[in-house]
Design a protein around this motif. Sequence first.
Motif, PDB file in Angstrom:
ATOM      1  N   HIS A 108       0.838  -1.208   0.000  1.00 59.61           N
ATOM      2  CA  HIS A 108       0.000   0.000   0.000  1.00 59.61           C
ATOM      3  C   HIS A 108       0.870   1.253   0.000  1.00 59.61           C
ATOM      4  N   ASP A 125       6.435   1.295   6.945  1.00 63.17           N
ATOM      5  CA  ASP A 125       5.065   0.846   6.665  1.00 63.17           C
ATOM      6  C   ASP A 125       4.389   1.836   5.723  1.00 63.17           C
ATOM      7  N   GLU A 180      -5.076   1.056   2.843  1.00 63.91           N
ATOM      8  CA  GLU A 180      -4.788  -0.001   3.809  1.00 63.91           C
ATOM      9  C   GLU A 180      -4.837   0.492   5.236  1.00 63.91           C
ATOM     10  N   GLU A 197       2.462  -7.635   2.949  1.00 62.51           N
ATOM     11  CA  GLU A 197       3.233  -6.400   3.123  1.00 62.51           C
ATOM     12  C   GLU A 197       4.239  -6.532   4.283  1.00 62.51           C
TER      13      GLU A 197
HETATM   14 ZN   LIG Z   1       1.114  -1.316   6.347  1.00 66.40          ZN
END
Ligand SMILES: [Zn+2]
Length: 450
Positions: free
Chosen positions: A82, A115, A149, A175
């Motif tokens: 994402h 992230d 996400e 991920e």
């Molecule tokens: Zn993530």
Amino acid sequence: MRDQLDAYITEHAERWTEELRELCAIASEATDPSALQQAADWCEQRLRAAGCETRQIALDGVPSLVVGETGAGARTLIGVQHYDVQPAVPLELWTTPPYDPAVRDGAVYARGVDDNKGHLLLRIQAVEAYRAVFGELPIRMRFLIEGEEESGSASLGRLLATDDALTDGDGALKEGGSVDSSGRPQLLLGGKGILYAELRVRTLARDAHSGGATHLPNAAWRLVDALSTLMDVRGRVRIQGFYDDVRDPSAEERAHVAALPFDADEVKRIYGLRGFAFGRGNTDVRLASQFEPTCNICGIVSGFIDDGTKTVIPAEASCKIDFRLVPDQDPERIAALVRAHLDRHGFGDIESVYKEGTRPYRGRRDDPLVRAVKAAAEEAFGKDAHLVPTSGGTSPMWTVCHRRALANVTLGMGHPGSAAHAPDENIILANYWKAIRATARLYSLYATQA
Ligand SMILES: [Zn+2]
């Protein structure tokens, strides 16, 4: 021993670091549609530069799904990523601004660098490296990069439903990914689901003088009373039916998890803990983190909290809560159970608002993809890798994998101090290069892995 792949990675380290900074400079938070589109375009462009065929799938008012494909072979691997990020606030807790990516002591600091932008980019850079050194990938690699996400992937199912071929494959790279405090790769085979909800209550038409606390109902107390019925002091959720669909781990699964190394002291050091919540011991922490659902209060708002004093009875109170779910719990069913619980306990006046839900997914360990990822990770990081059944966090793997019951696994470079979702989010570049190498190796190993 250094080989051509290492040489290519070293040669391109500087450009690739610049690319990472460029992507992380885009403030692609959920509230900024134009930044989300900018990040989607950036990813599509980068996929194309690495040699992928690309497209974007757009639905009304929803961040688009970026699709990139390359390679040919008997197996298809789906990379799930994402480009959206968690909000960067509170900004004052960052050492350097979250969208002005900084390199300090071999680490890159920025919102989303772990992230998920670092992880999504390294998989693309690994395609570039593989193609430059060896030629076409011997597998079909399909990137799916969504932009929703961090707020629950609400539209991913609809986006994927536009073309069944998108989820046709043999396995999925989930991920992210990380190494533990000793540098051992942690390979996650799934993620918990989530139900995110808001509870709200109003007890008075307006705030009142606290002299009336003998007879005027206080919204803060009302909410706290309701919350206290949700879970006991041992961490057991008290909502009727909550555990009905929990799939019990087998004795073998429990033994596997209990045997995984767990650096309890390091976790206690990072968070400044004397002991774990609910009186849990180290083995229990390990098992619960893998197999237990949770009930967590994310925040509570009510009444007067400024400096000084104000004697007031708040008329309103609200809170946000999340339940991390395990297979085979269904967030919609849990939401209905929460409602029924409140009603049964006399809290019909407390409004419950369903914010988002994602189903949990835990894939199998016995699969060629898992074996190939383990081999690639161990070779690149030079340490034993551990297979961890589930992440404590949530990702939309059920949506991508359930139709064909795909195996799924992470392969990445996060570390225990990555601070994902928190201020000073960072990645360590030395790990980043290893993860690129591991991923490029996976592209060849997976083609023939038994
Ligand atoms: Zn993530």
